[in-house]
Write an enzyme that holds these catalytic residues in place. Sequence first.
Site, short mmCIF file in Angstrom:
data_model
loop_
_atom_site.label_atom_id
_atom_site.label_comp_id
_atom_site.label_asym_id
_atom_site.label_seq_id
_atom_site.Cartn_x
_atom_site.Cartn_y
_atom_site.Cartn_z
N GLU A 151 0.84 -1.20 0.00
CA GLU A 151 0.00 0.00 0.00
C GLU A 151 0.88 1.25 0.00
O GLU A 151 1.86 1.32 0.72
CB GLU A 151 -0.91 -0.03 1.24
CG GLU A 151 -1.87 1.12 1.33
CD GLU A 151 -2.66 1.33 0.03
OE1 GLU A 151 -3.33 0.39 -0.40
OE2 GLU A 151 -2.57 2.43 -0.55
N CYS A 263 6.10 4.97 8.96
CA CYS A 263 6.63 4.17 7.85
C CYS A 263 8.11 4.41 7.54
O CYS A 263 8.92 3.48 7.64
CB CYS A 263 5.80 4.41 6.60
SG CYS A 263 4.14 3.73 6.75
N1 LIG Z 1 0.18 4.03 8.08
C1 LIG Z 1 0.52 4.26 6.82
O1 LIG Z 1 0.49 5.40 6.33
C2 LIG Z 1 0.95 3.13 5.92
C3 LIG Z 1 1.04 3.35 4.53
C4 LIG Z 1 1.43 2.29 3.71
C5 LIG Z 1 1.74 1.06 4.27
N2 LIG Z 1 1.65 0.88 5.62
C6 LIG Z 1 1.94 -0.44 6.16
O2 LIG Z 1 0.71 -1.08 6.46
C7 LIG Z 1 0.84 -1.90 7.63
C8 LIG Z 1 -0.17 -1.47 8.66
O3 LIG Z 1 0.15 -0.16 9.09
P1 LIG Z 1 -0.85 0.69 9.99
O4 LIG Z 1 -0.27 2.03 10.11
O5 LIG Z 1 -2.22 0.52 9.48
O6 LIG Z 1 -0.72 -0.09 11.38
P2 LIG Z 1 -1.63 0.07 12.67
O7 LIG Z 1 -0.74 -0.23 13.82
O8 LIG Z 1 -2.35 1.36 12.62
O9 LIG Z 1 -2.73 -1.07 12.51
C9 LIG Z 1 -2.47 -2.42 12.60
C10 LIG Z 1 -3.69 -3.07 13.25
O10 LIG Z 1 -3.59 -4.48 13.11
C11 LIG Z 1 -4.16 -5.07 14.27
N3 LIG Z 1 -3.72 -6.46 14.34
C12 LIG Z 1 -2.47 -6.95 14.56
N4 LIG Z 1 -2.48 -8.29 14.51
C13 LIG Z 1 -3.76 -8.67 14.24
C14 LIG Z 1 -4.41 -9.92 14.06
N5 LIG Z 1 -3.74 -11.08 14.13
N6 LIG Z 1 -5.73 -9.95 13.82
C15 LIG Z 1 -6.42 -8.79 13.72
N7 LIG Z 1 -5.87 -7.57 13.88
C16 LIG Z 1 -4.54 -7.52 14.13
C17 LIG Z 1 -3.69 -4.19 15.39
O11 LIG Z 1 -4.48 -4.33 16.54
C18 LIG Z 1 -3.82 -2.79 14.74
O12 LIG Z 1 -5.08 -2.22 15.00
C19 LIG Z 1 2.29 -1.76 8.07
O13 LIG Z 1 3.04 -2.79 7.51
C20 LIG Z 1 2.71 -0.43 7.48
O14 LIG Z 1 4.09 -0.36 7.25
C21 LIG Z 1 1.26 1.88 6.45
#
Ligand SMILES: NC(=O)c1ccc[n+]([C@@H]2O[C@H](COP(=O)([O-])OP(=O)(O)OC[C@H]3O[C@@H](n4cnc5c(N)ncnc54)[C@H](O)[C@@H]3O)[C@@H](O)[C@H]2O)c1
Length: 460
Positions: A151, A263
């Site tokens: 993403e 990130c």
């Molecule tokens: N935040 C951004 O802007 C962004 C942009 C591109 C990519 N990413 C990538 O996307 C991924 C997610 O990032 P994010 O910022 O959304 O993280 P986040 O910490 O906001 O959300 C992750 C969620 O996953 C949940 N979770 C973890 N294990 C789980 C499971 N087994 N079952 C159900 N829920 C579970 C957690 O409770 C949490 O709510 C990361 O790898 C990040 O690098 C993030």
Amino acid sequence: MRLGMIGTGYVGLISGACLADFGHHVICVDKQAAKIEALSRGEIPIYEPGLNDLVRKNVEEARLAFTTEVAEAVRGAEAVFIAVGTPSRRGDGHADLSYVYEAAREIAAALKGFTVVITKSTVPVGTGDEVQRIIAEARPGGEAVVVSNPEFLREGAAIHDFKHPDRIVVGLDDERARKVVAEIYRPLSLSQVPILYTDRRTAELTKYAANAFLATKITFINEIADLCEKVGADVNEVARGMGLDNRIGSKFLHAGPGFGGSCFPKDVRALIKTAQDHEIPLRVLEAVTAVNDTRKRAMARKVSAMFAGGLRGKTVAVLGLSFKPNTDDTREAPSLALITALQDMGARVRAFDPAGMEQAKTMLNDVAYAESVYDCADGADALVIATEWEQFRALDLERLHDLMACPVIVDLRNIYRPEEMSRYGFAYACVGRSPATFAEDTSLGRLASLARMRTLAPNL
Ligand SMILES: NC(=O)c1ccc[n+]([C@@H]2O[C@H](COP(=O)([O-])OP(=O)(O)OC[C@H]3O[C@@H](n4cnc5c(N)ncnc54)[C@H](O)[C@@H]3O)[C@@H](O)[C@H]2O)c1
């Protein structure tokens, strides 16, 4: 289509809501029960412009639902996304893949029939192979194909980015899976969004390479900014002169306090670690992290330099805690290291952020949180602009000047013009614009002492 989304954080919730808005039926899962309860009550746990309305609309139209049970989201789904966190692993900087692998095991346990498992989390090259292995081990003979679909959305503009991406990268080697992914993104094909199909490892690496390159661009201009300060050049103009060259482009050339967020720092670290494991050191990126890590505390020294006697006993007002505007995300925000450094120098810190204060409270100690910009500035010896929120761009400078004990502003985002600041009687420091390029017949040091004198004789 029926889709499952494992992980309902910034990426999972936004992707889930946007996919539902495309017309798919999406069930978002999170293991944090409080988050799911809040969402079920219609409360959005994160700040992201437009997200409330998007979630409400799609819940009302029965295309979006929330649960804590992975099985509920997997049952009947043609594709299940993994969008859990991949933070830096404590101690060594590798990506912590425990959440991804746990999600894979939970999906495997609930799988029935052919399902495409799509990794949206940012994961090191080769992770898809391991996810495929985990699922195959738990479900021998099961029909799951693992796809990489990193993403690229930006917090603060995430809905727009998801719906109008520059490109979609899809890593797979299975024709059935390709058809499923193409169907998921079909609504975007109308606007001719390029979809780049590649193998899984290439897709995984593309995400890291993109983030690492952007982080490098920021770090490059930050170092040029430091040189500008020494030689009397203006980094904004340098960046403009560079950015107008189409080969370079103007984005990510804004000098500031260093990159942060959820990130870039962790992804650059993880990429370096992956490369080291393969005995291919990425020297440029090693320098990027080293430069960026020291920069945030260096910004506190910039504040301290405004006072001949240092910061002990001074009150510093910090505007902006989130790592960038329009998000409440303060993970690895430059403001955190800056504030800690200010405190180490003996300053009392007050802070205001339009959305990030609740998150920051869990990460910082001994900070007084203000209700507004002016409440924050009231009686402060210095005001530091750490994040360029829109509402900080047009401050009432006269009112600020009257409120502050000492009219000193350190603008780490270069959102004000030095001449304007000196016209209002502020001692002003910014990034990469040398005092020599803007102070009329006086030096910044003299402006600072003038500001100090004003506190003793306000009519000066
Ligand atoms: N935040 C951004 O802007 C962004 C942009 C591109 C990519 N990413 C990538 O996307 C991924 C997610 O990032 P994010 O910022 O959304 O993280 P986040 O910490 O906001 O959300 C992750 C969620 O996953 C949940 N979770 C973890 N294990 C789980 C499971 N087994 N079952 C159900 N829920 C579970 C957690 O409770 C949490 O709510 C990361 O790898 C990040 O690098 C993030």
